[in-house]
Write a protein that holds these residues in place. Sequence first.
Motif, PDB file in Angstrom:
ATOM      1  N   VAL A  27       0.877  -1.224  -0.148  1.00  0.00           N
ATOM      2  CA  VAL A  27      -0.039   0.055   0.103  1.00  0.00           C
ATOM      3  C   VAL A  27       0.929   1.121   0.215  1.00  0.00           C
ATOM      4  CG1 VAL A  27      -1.894  -0.861   1.097  1.00  0.00           C
ATOM      5  CG2 VAL A  27      -0.156  -0.125   2.564  1.00  0.00           C
ATOM      6  N   GLU A  28       0.252   2.249  -0.180  1.00  0.00           N
ATOM      7  CA  GLU A  28       0.908   3.669  -0.153  1.00  0.00           C
ATOM      8  C   GLU A  28       1.644   3.811   0.992  1.00  0.00           C
ATOM      9  OE1 GLU A  28       0.086   8.222  -1.394  1.00  0.00           O
ATOM     10  OE2 GLU A  28      -1.569   7.056  -0.356  1.00  0.00           O
ATOM     11  N   ALA A  29       2.818   4.183   1.088  1.00  0.00           N
ATOM     12  CA  ALA A  29       3.722   4.528   2.424  1.00  0.00           C
ATOM     13  C   ALA A  29       3.002   5.644   2.867  1.00  0.00           C
ATOM     14  CB  ALA A  29       5.091   4.567   2.026  1.00  0.00           C
ATOM     15  N   PRO A  30       3.079   5.730   4.514  1.00  0.00           N
ATOM     16  CA  PRO A  30       2.517   6.920   4.761  1.00  0.00           C
ATOM     17  C   PRO A  30       3.623   8.178   4.827  1.00  0.00           C
ATOM     18  CG  PRO A  30       3.619   5.608   6.591  1.00  0.00           C
ATOM     19  CD  PRO A  30       3.327   4.838   5.390  1.00  0.00           C
ATOM     20  N   VAL A  31       2.875   9.261   4.788  1.00  0.00           N
ATOM     21  CA  VAL A  31       3.634  10.589   4.408  1.00  0.00           C
ATOM     22  C   VAL A  31       4.670  10.705   5.338  1.00  0.00           C
ATOM     23  CG1 VAL A  31       3.427  12.988   4.336  1.00  0.00           C
ATOM     24  CG2 VAL A  31       1.496  11.654   3.350  1.00  0.00           C
ATOM     25  N   LEU A  32       4.412  10.592   6.675  1.00  0.00           N
ATOM     26  CA  LEU A  32       5.522  10.740   7.677  1.00  0.00           C
ATOM     27  C   LEU A  32       5.665   9.560   8.618  1.00  0.00           C
ATOM     28  CD1 LEU A  32       8.153  12.364   8.463  1.00  0.00           C
ATOM     29  CD2 LEU A  32       6.480  13.382  10.076  1.00  0.00           C
ATOM     30  N   GLU A  33       6.916   8.967   8.558  1.00  0.00           N
ATOM     31  CA  GLU A  33       6.954   7.815   9.615  1.00  0.00           C
ATOM     32  C   GLU A  33       8.479   7.969  10.349  1.00  0.00           C
ATOM     33  OE1 GLU A  33       6.981   3.992   7.684  1.00  0.00           O
ATOM     34  OE2 GLU A  33       6.955   2.897   9.576  1.00  0.00           O
ATOM     35  N   VAL A  34       8.241   8.435  11.515  1.00  0.00           N
ATOM     36  CA  VAL A  34       9.323   8.419  12.430  1.00  0.00           C
ATOM     37  C   VAL A  34       9.214   7.370  13.483  1.00  0.00           C
ATOM     38  CG1 VAL A  34      10.175  10.081  14.210  1.00  0.00           C
ATOM     39  CG2 VAL A  34       8.877  11.158  12.230  1.00  0.00           C
ATOM     40  N   SER A  35      10.645   6.747  13.188  1.00  0.00           N
ATOM     41  CA  SER A  35      10.639   5.578  14.194  1.00  0.00           C
ATOM     42  C   SER A  35      12.123   5.667  14.897  1.00  0.00           C
ATOM     43  CB  SER A  35      10.711   4.228  13.452  1.00  0.00           C
ATOM     44  OG  SER A  35      11.563   4.142  12.101  1.00  0.00           O
ATOM     45  N   GLN A  36      12.036   5.467  16.248  1.00  0.00           N
ATOM     46  CA  GLN A  36      12.886   5.299  17.353  1.00  0.00           C
ATOM     47  C   GLN A  36      13.910   6.650  17.019  1.00  0.00           C
ATOM     48  OE1 GLN A  36      13.227   3.490  19.958  1.00  0.00           O
ATOM     49  NE2 GLN A  36      11.233   2.634  19.351  1.00  0.00           N
ATOM     50  N   LEU A  37      13.561   7.683  16.851  1.00  0.00           N
ATOM     51  CA  LEU A  37      14.317   8.825  16.696  1.00  0.00           C
ATOM     52  C   LEU A  37      14.851   9.413  17.893  1.00  0.00           C
ATOM     53  CD1 LEU A  37      15.129  11.334  14.583  1.00  0.00           C
ATOM     54  CD2 LEU A  37      13.319  12.409  15.186  1.00  0.00           C
ATOM     55  N   ARG A  48      24.237  14.993  25.489  1.00  0.00           N
ATOM     56  CA  ARG A  48      22.931  14.727  26.325  1.00  0.00           C
ATOM     57  C   ARG A  48      21.938  14.494  25.517  1.00  0.00           C
ATOM     58  NH1 ARG A  48      19.722  17.869  29.087  1.00  0.00           N
ATOM     59  NH2 ARG A  48      20.022  19.803  27.932  1.00  0.00           N
ATOM     60  N   PRO A  49      21.109  13.302  25.869  1.00  0.00           N
ATOM     61  CA  PRO A  49      19.963  12.992  25.010  1.00  0.00           C
ATOM     62  C   PRO A  49      18.897  14.007  25.394  1.00  0.00           C
ATOM     63  CG  PRO A  49      19.951  11.510  26.891  1.00  0.00           C
ATOM     64  CD  PRO A  49      21.400  12.445  26.944  1.00  0.00           C
ATOM     65  N   LEU A  50      18.174  14.418  24.019  1.00  0.00           N
ATOM     66  CA  LEU A  50      16.967  15.397  24.302  1.00  0.00           C
ATOM     67  C   LEU A  50      15.729  14.434  24.104  1.00  0.00           C
ATOM     68  CD1 LEU A  50      17.809  18.778  22.692  1.00  0.00           C
ATOM     69  CD2 LEU A  50      17.390  18.383  25.031  1.00  0.00           C
ATOM     70  N   VAL A  51      15.932  13.878  23.036  1.00  0.00           N
ATOM     71  CA  VAL A  51      14.604  13.052  22.543  1.00  0.00           C
ATOM     72  C   VAL A  51      15.105  11.472  22.516  1.00  0.00           C
ATOM     73  CG1 VAL A  51      13.140  12.483  20.608  1.00  0.00           C
ATOM     74  CG2 VAL A  51      13.662  14.585  21.127  1.00  0.00           C
ATOM     75  N   HIS A  52      14.276  10.635  23.110  1.00  0.00           N
ATOM     76  CA  HIS A  52      14.799   9.199  23.408  1.00  0.00           C
ATOM     77  C   HIS A  52      13.692   8.290  22.507  1.00  0.00           C
ATOM     78  CE1 HIS A  52      16.592  10.954  27.096  1.00  0.00           C
ATOM     79  NE2 HIS A  52      15.625  11.524  27.114  1.00  0.00           N
ATOM     80  N   GLY A  53      14.143   8.157  21.423  1.00  0.00           N
ATOM     81  CA  GLY A  53      13.259   7.058  20.728  1.00  0.00           C
ATOM     82  C   GLY A  53      11.892   7.185  20.619  1.00  0.00           C
ATOM     83  N   VAL A  54      11.705   8.372  19.747  1.00  0.00           N
ATOM     84  CA  VAL A  54      10.317   8.814  19.594  1.00  0.00           C
ATOM     85  C   VAL A  54       9.674   8.128  18.055  1.00  0.00           C
ATOM     86  CG1 VAL A  54       8.839  10.782  18.776  1.00  0.00           C
ATOM     87  CG2 VAL A  54      10.185  11.034  20.779  1.00  0.00           C
ATOM     88  N   SER A  55       8.647   7.367  18.162  1.00  0.00           N
ATOM     89  CA  SER A  55       7.893   7.053  17.039  1.00  0.00           C
ATOM     90  C   SER A  55       6.603   7.256  16.726  1.00  0.00           C
ATOM     91  CB  SER A  55       8.041   5.430  16.889  1.00  0.00           C
ATOM     92  OG  SER A  55       9.467   4.963  17.427  1.00  0.00           O
TER      93      SER A  55
END
Lengths: 288, 314
Positions: A27-37, A48-55
Amino acid sequence: MPQIMDKETTHMEKAQQENAASPLVAVEAPVLEVSQLQIFTRQEKQQRPLVHGVSFVIPRGETLALVGESGSGKSVTASAVLGLMSGSLGISNGEIRFRGDNVLDWPNKKRRGLRGREIGFIFQNYQESFTPFITVGKQMNETLRSHEKLTRRQAKVHALEWLEQVGLPAERVYSSYPFQLSGGQLQRAAIAGAMMLQPSLLIADEPTTALDVLSGEKVLDVLASLQKRTGCAVLLISHDLRHVVKRASTIAVMKDGHIVELDTAEHILYHCHHEYTQQLLNARPYIT
Amino acid sequence: MLQLIKKRLIQLVFVLFILSLVIFILMKLAPGDPVLTLLHADEMSITQADEAALREELGFDQPVLVQYGKWMLGLIRLDLGTSYLKGRPVLDELLDKLPATIQLTASGLAVMVAIALPLGLIASRYPNRWPDHVSRILALVGASIPSFWMGLLLIYLFSLKLGWLPTSGKGSFAHMILPSITLGFAMAAVYARLLRSGLLDSLSQDYIKAARARGLAERRILMGHALRAALLPVITVFGVSFGNLLAGSVVIETLFAWPGLGSLALEAIFERDYPIIQGYVLATGLFVVVVNLLVDLSYSLLDPRIRLGKGASS
């Protein structure tokens, strides 16, 4: 604007061909897919980590609201998607897939082609959405001509059309300097500027925070109607759950660099699990 | 815009009036006597009678106020008096030398822009990296070396050792190169640093981030958006230091025997040729005021908020 439409269709066809060629993507890929950012900040050689694995995922035509207090990492995440993080920040892990492609692998120049063209961005600081000493029209013209092969005249016609679409007196706004417009007008002009190339993703970073309530509602209405027309995905960033609950299909609540809760707006409103979300909801004034 | 020009022109009249008064008084107070200088020039024995006759001829026997009044009356008719030494009208003398000075100043400015612009751009592109350090050192060198010494070094290297360029005088394009570089280099140092800090400041503005978010090319953002904002402080300093530029050109004209206003003025000072000195200072004052008017006008071109008479409504 025929040129833009042509380009749009060829783009779509190309995407479909790519999809057809790959058996994995049915199927059509989603417009945006953020994984484990994961995003970190450099401070004197220390990371120093700011964002811990955002999906999260935003399909076509949907709105995802990223909600959290200031410093929770929501704006940083948005600028990472855009590819415009400040120099002291870095991405240590994760993927940002735009229509299926991990844009983190792309060279800078290719990512620049996305900005403005495929990803529109609206700022909280509407005063500075446009360069203060150049007319709004000139800057819209410049943007159009940076991405499409248009003559000045064609670009002007196109820009005027979009200024009209956001309910502004097009000719006047086109020839105005940013400081000659009111906040609400300027923010709507910024929306016209961000939407006129019909991007597949619009990122709105606190678009109404600096406006009064009525102008803010008007801006959100304009956004919603344009989204309906163009079918773009919207990443709406806000610190105010009350604003986004009725505007977004999905809500991700962020705290200290984690997404603590991600659900449909309805579920968040009535069946939220996380105590922080509960706090945010309780902070919302009720009108009875 | 017209209002501004009108206001400035009225201001100009006052500035020139006060300037003329100050020059005249200073000239009278300054040591040295043009009469004696003039008479000594003839290398003949001088009698008291000769001296008195010359004083009367030049009007020095009259009260200072009357002398000033006469000069002022002439000034209104654009008559700046007659050079004691050469016997020619001062205005003609000044106009004769003016083109050479304009030529030198313009080419000096061209050299300045040619050095300062790329240096400032590169330094702001790589702040605190080696291109920035190089530009910082160059700026320090340029600001520290006195221009006459710099000129002498250049003459020594390019004229005496290498024999590429003429040492002095005016004529071909080659004559212009060394004086222009000498004049431009010292200025370039300051303006390169000024441009760097202006650019760093404007590049950190939110509207630059917005321009990047619209996907504009970095070059376009720099030249079309950031540079324009960074030029404001540069132009301000230019307006303020334009007097220095003219003063610097006196030194350089003398050094390179460039037949301009500066060397004319210096010669006049040595010879106590009051009308020429007064005319030169007045002309300089006029230039400074006019340049500052142009600077003000350029503000409103660069920033429409000034032109349209409204600050940012934040």
